[in-house]
Design a protein around this motif. Structure first.
Motif, mmCIF file in Angstrom:
data_model
loop_
_atom_site.group_PDB
_atom_site.id
_atom_site.type_symbol
_atom_site.label_atom_id
_atom_site.label_comp_id
_atom_site.label_asym_id
_atom_site.label_seq_id
_atom_site.Cartn_x
_atom_site.Cartn_y
_atom_site.Cartn_z
ATOM 1 N N VAL A 35 14.872 -21.409 -81.924
ATOM 2 C CA VAL A 35 13.517 -21.679 -81.430
ATOM 3 C C VAL A 35 12.739 -20.379 -81.253
ATOM 4 O O VAL A 35 11.546 -20.302 -81.547
ATOM 5 C CB VAL A 35 13.566 -22.462 -80.098
ATOM 6 C CG1 VAL A 35 12.167 -22.595 -79.496
ATOM 7 C CG2 VAL A 35 14.171 -23.843 -80.305
ATOM 8 N N GLY A 36 13.424 -19.342 -80.796
ATOM 9 C CA GLY A 36 12.768 -18.054 -80.580
ATOM 10 C C GLY A 36 12.445 -17.307 -81.855
ATOM 11 O O GLY A 36 11.715 -16.306 -81.819
ATOM 12 N N GLN A 37 12.963 -17.792 -82.998
ATOM 13 C CA GLN A 37 12.744 -17.101 -84.271
ATOM 14 C C GLN A 37 11.921 -17.936 -85.252
ATOM 15 O O GLN A 37 11.939 -17.674 -86.443
ATOM 16 C CB GLN A 37 14.096 -16.758 -84.912
ATOM 17 C CG GLN A 37 14.921 -15.769 -84.106
ATOM 18 C CD GLN A 37 16.289 -15.507 -84.728
ATOM 19 O OE1 GLN A 37 16.725 -16.231 -85.621
ATOM 20 N NE2 GLN A 37 16.967 -14.474 -84.255
ATOM 21 N N THR A 38 11.174 -18.902 -84.739
ATOM 22 C CA THR A 38 10.388 -19.760 -85.645
ATOM 23 C C THR A 38 9.230 -19.017 -86.291
ATOM 24 O O THR A 38 8.708 -19.452 -87.320
ATOM 25 C CB THR A 38 9.850 -20.991 -84.885
ATOM 26 O OG1 THR A 38 9.129 -20.544 -83.727
ATOM 27 C CG2 THR A 38 10.987 -21.902 -84.471
ATOM 28 N N ASP A 53 12.004 -19.711 -74.161
ATOM 29 C CA ASP A 53 12.140 -19.566 -72.698
ATOM 30 C C ASP A 53 12.020 -20.919 -72.007
ATOM 31 O O ASP A 53 12.735 -21.193 -71.034
ATOM 32 C CB ASP A 53 11.067 -18.614 -72.163
ATOM 33 C CG ASP A 53 11.282 -17.176 -72.611
ATOM 34 O OD1 ASP A 53 12.406 -16.853 -73.037
ATOM 35 O OD2 ASP A 53 10.322 -16.385 -72.533
ATOM 36 N N ALA A 54 11.118 -21.767 -72.511
ATOM 37 C CA ALA A 54 10.935 -23.091 -71.914
ATOM 38 C C ALA A 54 12.174 -23.958 -72.110
ATOM 39 O O ALA A 54 12.579 -24.700 -71.211
ATOM 40 C CB ALA A 54 9.712 -23.766 -72.518
ATOM 41 N N VAL A 55 12.789 -23.864 -73.287
ATOM 42 C CA VAL A 55 14.028 -24.614 -73.544
ATOM 43 C C VAL A 55 15.103 -24.210 -72.537
ATOM 44 O O VAL A 55 15.797 -25.061 -71.956
ATOM 45 C CB VAL A 55 14.518 -24.378 -74.984
ATOM 46 C CG1 VAL A 55 15.912 -24.978 -75.182
ATOM 47 C CG2 VAL A 55 13.547 -24.984 -75.986
ATOM 48 N N GLU A 56 15.237 -22.914 -72.318
ATOM 49 C CA GLU A 56 16.223 -22.440 -71.351
ATOM 50 C C GLU A 56 15.873 -22.887 -69.935
ATOM 51 O O GLU A 56 16.740 -23.336 -69.174
ATOM 52 C CB GLU A 56 16.313 -20.912 -71.402
ATOM 53 C CG GLU A 56 17.010 -20.367 -72.626
ATOM 54 C CD GLU A 56 17.362 -18.897 -72.463
ATOM 55 O OE1 GLU A 56 18.411 -18.596 -71.872
ATOM 56 O OE2 GLU A 56 16.565 -18.054 -72.919
ATOM 57 N N PHE A 57 14.599 -22.766 -69.569
ATOM 58 C CA PHE A 57 14.186 -23.099 -68.209
ATOM 59 C C PHE A 57 14.480 -24.558 -67.887
ATOM 60 O O PHE A 57 15.028 -24.883 -66.827
ATOM 61 C CB PHE A 57 12.687 -22.817 -68.032
ATOM 62 C CG PHE A 57 12.212 -22.968 -66.613
ATOM 63 C CD1 PHE A 57 12.260 -21.897 -65.736
ATOM 64 C CD2 PHE A 57 11.732 -24.182 -66.147
ATOM 65 C CE1 PHE A 57 11.837 -22.030 -64.420
ATOM 66 C CE2 PHE A 57 11.301 -24.332 -64.840
ATOM 67 C CZ PHE A 57 11.356 -23.252 -63.970
ATOM 68 N N MET A 64 19.746 -18.830 -65.151
ATOM 69 C CA MET A 64 18.347 -18.902 -64.740
ATOM 70 C C MET A 64 17.900 -17.593 -64.100
ATOM 71 O O MET A 64 16.777 -17.129 -64.317
ATOM 72 C CB MET A 64 18.146 -20.054 -63.757
ATOM 73 C CG MET A 64 16.723 -20.166 -63.210
ATOM 74 S SD MET A 64 15.491 -20.579 -64.469
ATOM 75 C CE MET A 64 15.623 -22.372 -64.440
ATOM 76 N N GLN A 65 18.777 -17.004 -63.301
ATOM 77 C CA GLN A 65 18.470 -15.721 -62.655
ATOM 78 C C GLN A 65 18.134 -14.664 -63.711
ATOM 79 O O GLN A 65 17.126 -13.960 -63.601
ATOM 80 C CB GLN A 65 19.674 -15.272 -61.822
ATOM 81 C CG GLN A 65 19.503 -13.931 -61.141
ATOM 82 C CD GLN A 65 19.009 -14.055 -59.721
ATOM 83 O OE1 GLN A 65 19.177 -15.099 -59.107
ATOM 84 N NE2 GLN A 65 18.431 -13.021 -59.186
ATOM 85 N N LYS A 66 18.958 -14.584 -64.741
ATOM 86 C CA LYS A 66 18.730 -13.596 -65.797
ATOM 87 C C LYS A 66 17.437 -13.890 -66.557
ATOM 88 O O LYS A 66 16.681 -12.973 -66.893
ATOM 89 C CB LYS A 66 19.920 -13.588 -66.756
ATOM 90 C CG LYS A 66 21.224 -13.115 -66.123
ATOM 91 C CD LYS A 66 22.376 -13.185 -67.120
ATOM 92 C CE LYS A 66 23.695 -12.766 -66.471
ATOM 93 N NZ LYS A 66 24.835 -12.891 -67.421
ATOM 94 N N LEU A 67 17.182 -15.156 -66.825
ATOM 95 C CA LEU A 67 15.963 -15.546 -67.549
ATOM 96 C C LEU A 67 14.719 -15.149 -66.766
ATOM 97 O O LEU A 67 13.788 -14.537 -67.312
ATOM 98 C CB LEU A 67 15.968 -17.052 -67.801
ATOM 99 C CG LEU A 67 14.690 -17.644 -68.401
ATOM 100 C CD1 LEU A 67 14.470 -17.111 -69.813
ATOM 101 C CD2 LEU A 67 14.751 -19.174 -68.404
ATOM 102 N N LEU A 68 14.680 -15.468 -65.475
ATOM 103 C CA LEU A 68 13.495 -15.182 -64.661
ATOM 104 C C LEU A 68 13.320 -13.682 -64.431
ATOM 105 O O LEU A 68 12.196 -13.187 -64.382
ATOM 106 C CB LEU A 68 13.604 -15.910 -63.321
ATOM 107 C CG LEU A 68 13.558 -17.441 -63.404
ATOM 108 C CD1 LEU A 68 13.755 -18.059 -62.030
ATOM 109 C CD2 LEU A 68 12.245 -17.917 -64.013
ATOM 110 N N GLU A 69 14.426 -12.963 -64.275
ATOM 111 C CA GLU A 69 14.329 -11.506 -64.107
ATOM 112 C C GLU A 69 13.734 -10.865 -65.360
ATOM 113 O O GLU A 69 12.929 -9.935 -65.259
ATOM 114 C CB GLU A 69 15.698 -10.919 -63.792
ATOM 115 C CG GLU A 69 16.169 -11.183 -62.362
ATOM 116 C CD GLU A 69 17.514 -10.557 -62.067
ATOM 117 O OE1 GLU A 69 18.224 -10.202 -63.034
ATOM 118 O OE2 GLU A 69 17.859 -10.427 -60.879
ATOM 119 N N ARG A 70 14.127 -11.373 -66.538
ATOM 120 C CA ARG A 70 13.558 -10.836 -67.777
ATOM 121 C C ARG A 70 12.066 -11.145 -67.861
ATOM 122 O O ARG A 70 11.261 -10.289 -68.245
ATOM 123 C CB ARG A 70 14.301 -11.415 -68.986
ATOM 124 C CG ARG A 70 13.693 -10.971 -70.323
ATOM 125 C CD ARG A 70 14.509 -11.416 -71.499
ATOM 126 N NE ARG A 70 14.614 -12.852 -71.608
ATOM 127 C CZ ARG A 70 13.647 -13.644 -72.074
ATOM 128 N NH1 ARG A 70 12.477 -13.118 -72.442
ATOM 129 N NH2 ARG A 70 13.839 -14.943 -72.169
#
Length: 323
Positions: free
Chosen positions: A38-41, A51-55, A105-111
């Motif tokens: 998804v991030g490479q479309t 990011d939304a998929v992960e969230f 989630m912690q890692k995603l939001l920190e990024r």
């Protein structure tokens, strides 16, 4: 011509059963491949969609709930996300709820916070895109996965939690269900075939093989009144700190302080409760006998920045003066 009786009361009329949707969710490695795809479309919002998929997968929120989560609703210190929903009516069940941050989630939001800057992150919605069904559909098709929707990612969150050992009533609470876990049990009780097979190995019928060594009966420990010397020791331990973490309203501070303090300042029940809140999971009493293992796990969950803040804030006076 009007009819005043209820034809549904006829004995031959029965309520139709609703067939539940079969959950066909990606395995962990397939999910990681999906996020990457998804991030490479190649479109301008590809990374935002990823990011939304992960969230959605890490929080289990509903679509409208996720769109109204701001950076300021994400507490890294408490390791939780506040889901407020509509400004007037709140969430679907008309209430505000809190969902713990899992490590991913912690890692995603920190990024996200690092990339956007603290002020922009706090004052704006976490998700820059509200819908990403097209990207999700195309990438699932490319990877040979069953088509997923926003709501399927909510199912994925619940399934991963249950497979990781979180009890169904707790998962139901995180999802915002008000039935105590009835719907969650009906939806996710099957789990996965592999997980169910592993659980089946624990079911034993017939004679249970026990050890030849007889265990001693448990004895109730005698209640010992705190002596003057014990009180003095606790007082001396408290005097070593400039910040009274044992009286803090933050569970993570109470847990961190007691885990690093050899003298038992905090009562065991309060210490256990604080450990559960700080870790964002069920903590068993026997785990408290190995505080370093819990501290190491906490560092993985909340990140080094939070740990450094705790060290600076809760350090004894001698360490603060040395620094």
């Amino acid at each position: 011509m009007a009819r005043y009786d209820n034809p549904a009361k006829d004995k031959d009329v029965k309520r139709a059963r609703v067939r539940r949707k079969e959950l066909r969710l990606p395995e962990p490695d397939q999910f990681l491949a999906l996020v990457k795809e998804v991030g490479q479309t190649g479109n301008g919002f590809s990374q935002d969609c990823a990011d939304a998929v992960e969230f959605f997968s890490y929080a289990g929120t509903r679509l409208k709930e996720a769109s109204r989560i701001y950076g300021r609703d994400c507490s890294f210190l408490k390791s939780e996300i506040v889901i407020r929903g509509d400004p007037i009516t709140g969430t679907k069940n008309w209430e505000i709820r809190r969902v713990p941050m899992i490590p991913e989630m912690q890692k995603l939001l920190e990024r996200m916070k690092t990339e956007r800057g603290e002020k922009e992150f706090l004052d704006n919605p976490v998700l820059k895109v509200r819908k990403f069904n097209r990207s999700l559909k195309n990438c699932c098709k490319k990877l040979g996965l069953h088509h997923l929707t926003h709501h399927d990612l909510r199912h994925l969150f619940a399934t991963r939690c249950i497979e990781s050992g979180v009890d169904i009533p707790t998962v139901a609470k995180w999802l915002g269900h008000k039935d105590g876990g009835v719907l969650a049990m009906q939806t996710y009780g099957h789990l996965r075939d592999g997980h169910s097979a592993n659980m089946a190995q624990k079911v034993i019928f017939g004679k249970v093989i026990t050890s030849d060594v007889a265990s001693l009966p448990k004895q109730n420990p005698s209640v010992i009144a705190p002596s003057e010397s014990t009180n003095k020791t606790v007082a001396q331990a408290k005097a070593a700190y400039s910040y009274p973490w044992w009286a803090s309203n933050e569970a993570i501070e109470i847990f961190w302080g007691q885990a690093n303090e050899p003298v038992k300042i905090v009562p065991p029940p309060k210490y256990l409760q604080s450990a559960k809140a700080a870790m964002g999971r069920e903590v068993f009493e026997q785990e408290l006998t190995e505080p370093q293992a819990l501290l190491d796990e906490l560092a993985e969950r909340v990140g080094t920045s939070i740990i450094e803040k705790l060290k600076a804030k809760l350090a004894p006076l001698l360490k603060q003066q040395a620094a």
